[in-house]
Design a protein around this motif. Structure first.
Motif, PDB file in Angstrom:
ATOM      1  N   ILE A 119       0.844  -1.205   0.000  1.00  0.00           N
ATOM      2  CA  ILE A 119       0.000   0.000   0.000  1.00  0.00           C
ATOM      3  C   ILE A 119       0.873   1.246   0.000  1.00  0.00           C
ATOM      4  CG2 ILE A 119      -1.565   1.386   1.448  1.00  0.00           C
ATOM      5  CD1 ILE A 119      -2.892  -1.288   2.280  1.00  0.00           C
ATOM      6  N   ASN A 120       1.895   1.261   0.852  1.00  0.00           N
ATOM      7  CA  ASN A 120       2.780   2.419   0.928  1.00  0.00           C
ATOM      8  C   ASN A 120       3.596   2.598  -0.347  1.00  0.00           C
ATOM      9  OD1 ASN A 120       1.947   3.101   3.533  1.00  0.00           O
ATOM     10  ND2 ASN A 120       3.448   1.752   4.465  1.00  0.00           N
ATOM     11  N   LYS A 121       4.113   1.513  -0.885  1.00  0.00           N
ATOM     12  CA  LYS A 121       4.965   1.600  -2.072  1.00  0.00           C
ATOM     13  C   LYS A 121       4.187   2.029  -3.313  1.00  0.00           C
ATOM     14  CE  LYS A 121       8.916  -0.649  -4.067  1.00  0.00           C
ATOM     15  NZ  LYS A 121       9.843  -1.768  -3.956  1.00  0.00           N
ATOM     16  N   LEU A 122       2.956   1.535  -3.456  1.00  0.00           N
ATOM     17  CA  LEU A 122       2.151   1.864  -4.638  1.00  0.00           C
ATOM     18  C   LEU A 122       1.196   3.032  -4.406  1.00  0.00           C
ATOM     19  CD1 LEU A 122       1.269  -1.713  -5.957  1.00  0.00           C
ATOM     20  CD2 LEU A 122       3.040  -0.149  -6.783  1.00  0.00           C
ATOM     21  N   HIS A 123       1.229   3.617  -3.204  1.00  0.00           N
ATOM     22  CA  HIS A 123       0.360   4.748  -2.853  1.00  0.00           C
ATOM     23  C   HIS A 123      -1.108   4.391  -3.083  1.00  0.00           C
ATOM     24  CE1 HIS A 123       4.073   7.009  -2.575  1.00  0.00           C
ATOM     25  NE2 HIS A 123       4.360   6.642  -3.818  1.00  0.00           N
ATOM     26  N   LEU A 124      -1.515   3.224  -2.563  1.00  0.00           N
ATOM     27  CA  LEU A 124      -2.895   2.777  -2.708  1.00  0.00           C
ATOM     28  C   LEU A 124      -3.776   3.402  -1.628  1.00  0.00           C
ATOM     29  CD1 LEU A 124      -2.221  -1.022  -3.351  1.00  0.00           C
ATOM     30  CD2 LEU A 124      -2.668   0.759  -5.044  1.00  0.00           C
ATOM     31  N   ASP A 125      -5.068   3.330  -1.837  1.00  0.00           N
ATOM     32  CA  ASP A 125      -6.060   3.862  -0.903  1.00  0.00           C
ATOM     33  C   ASP A 125      -6.055   3.017   0.373  1.00  0.00           C
ATOM     34  OD1 ASP A 125      -8.300   4.759   0.469  1.00  0.00           O
ATOM     35  OD2 ASP A 125      -9.656   4.569  -1.240  1.00  0.00           O
ATOM     36  N   LYS A 126      -5.667   3.628   1.485  1.00  0.00           N
ATOM     37  CA  LYS A 126      -5.559   2.911   2.759  1.00  0.00           C
ATOM     38  C   LYS A 126      -6.919   2.566   3.368  1.00  0.00           C
ATOM     39  CE  LYS A 126      -1.056   4.733   3.903  1.00  0.00           C
ATOM     40  NZ  LYS A 126      -0.203   5.414   4.859  1.00  0.00           N
ATOM     41  N   THR A 127      -7.992   3.139   2.855  1.00  0.00           N
ATOM     42  CA  THR A 127      -9.316   2.852   3.402  1.00  0.00           C
ATOM     43  C   THR A 127      -9.920   1.587   2.789  1.00  0.00           C
ATOM     44  OG1 THR A 127     -10.487   4.221   1.767  1.00  0.00           O
ATOM     45  CG2 THR A 127      -9.730   5.316   3.796  1.00  0.00           C
ATOM     46  N   LYS A 128      -9.306   1.059   1.735  1.00  0.00           N
ATOM     47  CA  LYS A 128      -9.821  -0.152   1.088  1.00  0.00           C
ATOM     48  C   LYS A 128      -9.194  -1.393   1.707  1.00  0.00           C
ATOM     49  CE  LYS A 128     -10.976   1.870  -3.336  1.00  0.00           C
ATOM     50  NZ  LYS A 128     -10.838   1.776  -4.778  1.00  0.00           N
ATOM     51  N   CYS A 129      -9.855  -2.519   1.512  1.00  0.00           N
ATOM     52  CA  CYS A 129      -9.390  -3.796   2.027  1.00  0.00           C
ATOM     53  C   CYS A 129      -8.663  -4.555   0.909  1.00  0.00           C
ATOM     54  CB  CYS A 129     -10.581  -4.606   2.520  1.00  0.00           C
ATOM     55  SG  CYS A 129     -10.110  -6.182   3.241  1.00  0.00           S
ATOM     56  N   TYR A 130      -7.470  -5.059   1.203  1.00  0.00           N
ATOM     57  CA  TYR A 130      -6.685  -5.797   0.223  1.00  0.00           C
ATOM     58  C   TYR A 130      -6.339  -7.172   0.792  1.00  0.00           C
ATOM     59  CZ  TYR A 130      -6.027  -1.097  -1.650  1.00  0.00           C
ATOM     60  OH  TYR A 130      -6.229   0.159  -2.144  1.00  0.00           O
ATOM     61  N   VAL A 131      -6.225  -8.156  -0.084  1.00  0.00           N
ATOM     62  CA  VAL A 131      -5.829  -9.501   0.313  1.00  0.00           C
ATOM     63  C   VAL A 131      -4.746 -10.000  -0.626  1.00  0.00           C
ATOM     64  CG1 VAL A 131      -8.059 -10.121   1.328  1.00  0.00           C
ATOM     65  CG2 VAL A 131      -7.623 -10.612  -1.070  1.00  0.00           C
ATOM     66  N   LEU A 132      -3.944 -10.945  -0.136  1.00  0.00           N
ATOM     67  CA  LEU A 132      -2.945 -11.603  -0.972  1.00  0.00           C
ATOM     68  C   LEU A 132      -3.495 -12.955  -1.399  1.00  0.00           C
ATOM     69  CD1 LEU A 132       0.379 -11.019   1.005  1.00  0.00           C
ATOM     70  CD2 LEU A 132      -0.352  -9.906  -1.107  1.00  0.00           C
ATOM     71  N   ALA A 133      -3.223 -13.329  -2.630  1.00  0.00           N
ATOM     72  CA  ALA A 133      -3.605 -14.654  -3.120  1.00  0.00           C
ATOM     73  C   ALA A 133      -2.390 -15.261  -3.800  1.00  0.00           C
ATOM     74  CB  ALA A 133      -4.759 -14.546  -4.103  1.00  0.00           C
ATOM     75  N   GLU A 134      -2.106 -16.499  -3.472  1.00  0.00           N
ATOM     76  CA  GLU A 134      -1.013 -17.197  -4.130  1.00  0.00           C
ATOM     77  C   GLU A 134      -1.574 -17.829  -5.398  1.00  0.00           C
ATOM     78  OE1 GLU A 134       2.287 -20.670  -3.305  1.00  0.00           O
ATOM     79  OE2 GLU A 134       0.918 -20.092  -1.739  1.00  0.00           O
ATOM     80  N   VAL A 135      -0.902 -17.568  -6.505  1.00  0.00           N
ATOM     81  CA  VAL A 135      -1.382 -18.066  -7.786  1.00  0.00           C
ATOM     82  C   VAL A 135      -0.443 -19.137  -8.294  1.00  0.00           C
ATOM     83  CG1 VAL A 135      -1.963 -17.416 -10.156  1.00  0.00           C
ATOM     84  CG2 VAL A 135      -2.436 -15.833  -8.289  1.00  0.00           C
ATOM     85  N   LYS A 136      -1.007 -20.224  -8.762  1.00  0.00           N
ATOM     86  CA  LYS A 136      -0.200 -21.310  -9.304  1.00  0.00           C
ATOM     87  C   LYS A 136       0.457 -20.880 -10.608  1.00  0.00           C
ATOM     88  CE  LYS A 136      -3.189 -24.879  -7.451  1.00  0.00           C
ATOM     89  NZ  LYS A 136      -4.060 -25.997  -7.788  1.00  0.00           N
ATOM     90  N   GLU A 137       1.518 -21.557 -10.968  1.00  0.00           N
ATOM     91  CA  GLU A 137       2.266 -21.219 -12.187  1.00  0.00           C
ATOM     92  C   GLU A 137       1.377 -21.203 -13.427  1.00  0.00           C
ATOM     93  OE1 GLU A 137       6.074 -22.787 -14.779  1.00  0.00           O
ATOM     94  OE2 GLU A 137       5.733 -23.571 -12.784  1.00  0.00           O
ATOM     95  N   PHE A 138       0.440 -22.129 -13.517  1.00  0.00           N
ATOM     96  CA  PHE A 138      -0.385 -22.234 -14.701  1.00  0.00           C
ATOM     97  C   PHE A 138      -1.749 -21.576 -14.512  1.00  0.00           C
ATOM     98  CE2 PHE A 138       2.611 -25.756 -15.009  1.00  0.00           C
ATOM     99  CZ  PHE A 138       3.224 -25.416 -16.204  1.00  0.00           C
ATOM    100  N   GLY A 139      -1.832 -20.667 -13.566  1.00  0.00           N
ATOM    101  CA  GLY A 139      -3.074 -19.922 -13.341  1.00  0.00           C
ATOM    102  C   GLY A 139      -3.970 -20.574 -12.303  1.00  0.00           C
ATOM    103  N   GLY A 140      -4.920 -19.822 -11.863  1.00  0.00           N
ATOM    104  CA  GLY A 140      -5.860 -20.325 -10.865  1.00  0.00           C
ATOM    105  C   GLY A 140      -5.389 -20.001  -9.458  1.00  0.00           C
ATOM    106  N   GLU A 141      -6.322 -19.590  -8.637  1.00  0.00           N
ATOM    107  CA  GLU A 141      -5.998 -19.231  -7.264  1.00  0.00           C
ATOM    108  C   GLU A 141      -5.789 -20.484  -6.434  1.00  0.00           C
ATOM    109  OE1 GLU A 141      -8.222 -16.654  -3.982  1.00  0.00           O
ATOM    110  OE2 GLU A 141      -8.203 -15.767  -5.972  1.00  0.00           O
ATOM    111  N   GLU A 142      -4.810 -20.466  -5.535  1.00  0.00           N
ATOM    112  CA  GLU A 142      -4.511 -21.629  -4.705  1.00  0.00           C
ATOM    113  C   GLU A 142      -5.128 -21.484  -3.335  1.00  0.00           C
ATOM    114  OE1 GLU A 142      -0.382 -22.692  -3.164  1.00  0.00           O
ATOM    115  OE2 GLU A 142      -0.619 -23.884  -4.978  1.00  0.00           O
TER     116      GLU A 142
END
Length: 73
Positions: free
Chosen positions: A50-73
């Motif tokens: 958020i700090n590095k990309l200057h994103l909106d701090k009031t929004k909710c963000y999540v991390l998702a690990e993505v497999k090499e060939f696509g699709g959320e893990e």
């Protein structure tokens, strides 16, 4: 103290660079390198992003690990 234990601790505490692909939330950014350690939390990584990309701090963000060939893990 065992020398191997100290070496293992140093290895486990090394800083690594995560490549975060923000997609549509930061158009024009293919990926954003974020430093992290083995014990870094998702919240800490998201806060750094958020700090590095200057994103909106009031929004909710999540991390998702993505497999090499696509699709959320």
């Amino acid at each position: 103290m065992n020398i191997n234990d100290g070496g293992r601790r140093r290895f486990e505490d090394n800083e690594h660079t995560l490549r975060i692909y923000p997609g549509a939330i930061s158009e024009g950014t293919i990926y954003c390198p974020i430093p992290a350690r083995k014990n870094s939390t998702a919240a800490e990584v998201i806060e750094s992003l958020i700090n590095k990309l200057h994103l909106d701090k009031t929004k909710c963000y999540v991390l998702a690990e993505v497999k090499e060939f696509g699709g959320e893990e």
